[in-house]
Design a protein around this motif. Structure first.
Motif, PDB file in Angstrom:
ATOM      1  N   ILE A 193      14.078 -16.026  12.303  1.00 32.80           N
ATOM      2  CA  ILE A 193      13.687 -15.490  11.003  1.00 32.80           C
ATOM      3  C   ILE A 193      13.586 -13.976  11.095  1.00 32.80           C
ATOM      4  CG2 ILE A 193      12.506 -17.550  10.168  1.00 32.80           C
ATOM      5  CD1 ILE A 193       9.845 -16.259  10.981  1.00 32.80           C
ATOM      6  N   TRP A 194      13.822 -13.341   9.961  1.00 30.54           N
ATOM      7  CA  TRP A 194      13.734 -11.886   9.805  1.00 30.54           C
ATOM      8  C   TRP A 194      12.677 -11.642   8.735  1.00 30.54           C
ATOM      9  CZ3 TRP A 194      18.257  -9.118   6.840  1.00 30.54           C
ATOM     10  CH2 TRP A 194      17.984  -7.743   6.719  1.00 30.54           C
ATOM     11  N   VAL A 195      11.625 -10.926   9.074  1.00 32.10           N
ATOM     12  CA  VAL A 195      10.521 -10.741   8.142  1.00 32.10           C
ATOM     13  C   VAL A 195      10.233  -9.260   7.934  1.00 32.10           C
ATOM     14  CG1 VAL A 195       9.524 -12.920   8.931  1.00 32.10           C
ATOM     15  CG2 VAL A 195       8.669 -10.768   9.889  1.00 32.10           C
ATOM     16  N   ASN A 196       9.535  -8.962   6.843  1.00 34.13           N
ATOM     17  CA  ASN A 196       9.154  -7.570   6.591  1.00 34.13           C
ATOM     18  C   ASN A 196       7.765  -7.294   7.170  1.00 34.13           C
ATOM     19  OD1 ASN A 196       7.532  -8.900   4.748  1.00 34.13           O
ATOM     20  ND2 ASN A 196       8.081  -7.623   3.002  1.00 34.13           N
ATOM     21  N   SER A 197       7.323  -6.063   7.048  1.00 34.60           N
ATOM     22  CA  SER A 197       6.041  -5.665   7.637  1.00 34.60           C
ATOM     23  C   SER A 197       4.866  -6.369   6.974  1.00 34.60           C
ATOM     24  CB  SER A 197       5.866  -4.150   7.522  1.00 34.60           C
ATOM     25  OG  SER A 197       6.847  -3.471   8.279  1.00 34.60           O
ATOM     26  N   LYS A 198       4.974  -6.656   5.680  1.00 36.67           N
ATOM     27  CA  LYS A 198       3.907  -7.351   4.964  1.00 36.67           C
ATOM     28  C   LYS A 198       3.682  -8.732   5.560  1.00 36.67           C
ATOM     29  CE  LYS A 198       1.020  -7.817   1.454  1.00 36.67           C
ATOM     30  NZ  LYS A 198      -0.181  -6.960   1.252  1.00 36.67           N
ATOM     31  N   ALA A 199       4.752  -9.430   5.878  1.00 39.83           N
ATOM     32  CA  ALA A 199       4.630 -10.763   6.475  1.00 39.83           C
ATOM     33  C   ALA A 199       3.974 -10.681   7.847  1.00 39.83           C
ATOM     34  CB  ALA A 199       6.010 -11.414   6.579  1.00 39.83           C
ATOM     35  N   MET A 200       4.353  -9.676   8.636  1.00 46.19           N
ATOM     36  CA  MET A 200       3.760  -9.541   9.959  1.00 46.19           C
ATOM     37  C   MET A 200       2.281  -9.173   9.866  1.00 46.19           C
ATOM     38  SD  MET A 200       6.585  -8.000  12.611  1.00 46.19           S
ATOM     39  CE  MET A 200       6.871  -6.417  11.804  1.00 46.19           C
ATOM     40  N   ALA A 201       1.918  -8.374   8.872  1.00 39.17           N
ATOM     41  CA  ALA A 201       0.519  -7.993   8.703  1.00 39.17           C
ATOM     42  C   ALA A 201      -0.337  -9.202   8.338  1.00 39.17           C
ATOM     43  CB  ALA A 201       0.402  -6.919   7.624  1.00 39.17           C
ATOM     44  N   LEU A 202       0.174 -10.031   7.433  1.00 33.26           N
ATOM     45  CA  LEU A 202      -0.568 -11.230   7.037  1.00 33.26           C
ATOM     46  C   LEU A 202      -0.720 -12.208   8.195  1.00 33.26           C
ATOM     47  CD1 LEU A 202       0.964 -11.874   3.487  1.00 33.26           C
ATOM     48  CD2 LEU A 202      -1.351 -11.079   4.019  1.00 33.26           C
ATOM     49  N   ALA A 203       0.254 -12.183   9.128  1.00 37.24           N
ATOM     50  CA  ALA A 203       0.204 -13.064  10.288  1.00 37.24           C
ATOM     51  C   ALA A 203      -0.499 -12.420  11.482  1.00 37.24           C
ATOM     52  CB  ALA A 203       1.617 -13.481  10.678  1.00 37.24           C
ATOM     53  N   ASN A 204      -1.041 -11.212  11.272  1.00 39.21           N
ATOM     54  CA  ASN A 204      -1.763 -10.488  12.332  1.00 39.21           C
ATOM     55  C   ASN A 204      -0.899 -10.270  13.580  1.00 39.21           C
ATOM     56  OD1 ASN A 204      -4.277 -10.402  10.859  1.00 39.21           O
ATOM     57  ND2 ASN A 204      -4.503 -12.575  11.337  1.00 39.21           N
ATOM     58  N   ILE A 205       0.366  -9.927  13.355  1.00 41.13           N
ATOM     59  CA  ILE A 205       1.283  -9.666  14.455  1.00 41.13           C
ATOM     60  C   ILE A 205       1.086  -8.235  14.962  1.00 41.13           C
ATOM     61  CG2 ILE A 205       3.705  -9.537  15.152  1.00 41.13           C
ATOM     62  CD1 ILE A 205       2.748 -12.372  14.528  1.00 41.13           C
TER      63      ILE A 205
END
Length: 285
Positions: free
Chosen positions: A163-175
């Protein structure tokens, strides 16, 4: 000249309940119990079921029937898909399609248009393939941020293994840099050590577990969309290979209402925590 086909669809049968319908002037084929192929030119449907086929025109025998002229086209029985994922198909038809994109900019353009019309919390899509792009390198979250940064975005690779995700998705997932790569997966990182936005195989779960579960309304919408698509291809029945509890509940309700768009042989997901509960109910007809 390419031959035109007709498909005998479940939706047609359902719409003819409690009346007689005659389809005539067709080049019809149907299997028989003796495993032979029977040819016919007329077909009669009564109360939603086929009651007669004939090589002759049956118009005079059924003068009050609703008649359809097949215009000499080929008529086949509805087809059965022996292994499918109906709700998954419906979701794919409803989500962002980036297949065939030749550049990141092309993906971004499709994403921008989709985002303007999308009301959901997450934007889900599928189909990118970096090998089709100049350089063939994996993209990054920053590439998606240029087009959508206020909503989380997840785009699945064409093969379903990344999967390719944006920064918002990573922030919500606490990456973060300290996020550990799960066994069986890989997190592609930047030179800085920060995850780039590409998560492979088991690493996908780090993001996907934060996507809200589908509601009954969303499953119903996906079911209707998949049914519309399958029926347009002459597929009137399918084996759904592994359904979750929410899908099971929707199928139950729709079956009782007689509003399933096609026949479904649903297989329960063995990994469902509610497997025993579903098994206790038995077969829904």
């Amino acid at each position: 000249m390419k031959k035109t086909f007709l498909a005998l669809l479940a939706s047609f049968s359902l719409s003819t309940t409690a009346q007689v319908t005659l389809i005539h002037n067709v080049n019809g084929y149907t299997p028989t119990k003796s495993q032979q192929i029977e040819r016919f030119s007329s077909l009669v449907i009564k109360d939603g079921k086929v009651v007669k086929t004939s090589a002759k025109d049956l118009s005079t025998q059924y003068p009050s029937a609703t008649k359809f002229d097949g215009e000499g086209k080929t008529l086949l029985p509805g087809l059965i898909d022996a292994h499918g994922h109906i709700i998954g198909l419906g979701n794919n038809l409803l989500t962002l399609d980036v297949r065939g994109s030749k550049t990141i900019a092309e993906v971004g353009k499709r994403l921008s248009h989709y985002a303007k019309a999308h009301e959901g919390e997450w934007i889900i899509g599928r189909g990118w393939d970096q090998t089709l792009w100049p350089g063939g390198q994996f993209p990054t979250a920053a590439d998606l941020d240029k087009y959508v940064k206020d909503k989380p975005v997840i785009l699945t690779r064409v093969d379903g293994h990344a999967i390719w995700v944006n920064s918002k998705a990573m922030a919500l997932a606490n990456i973060s840099k300290s996020t550990k790569t799960p066994e069986g997966g890989e997190i592609i990182t930047l030179n800085s050590g920060m995850p780039s936005g590409i998560f492979i195989d088991k690493a996908e779960d780090l993001i996907r577990t934060h996507v809200p579960a589908q509601s009954d309304a969303q499953v119903n919408k996906a079911l209707n969309k998949a049914g519309e698509h399958l029926l347009s291809l002459g597929i009137t029945s399918a084996h759904d290979a592994g359904i979750d509890y929410t899908t099971w509940q929707v199928y139950q309700a729709r079956a009782k209402e007689h509003t399933m768009p096609l026949r479904v042989y649903a297989m329960l997901s063995a990994s469902s925590p509610k497997l025993a509960e579903m098994l206790d109910v038995g077969v829904i007809k």
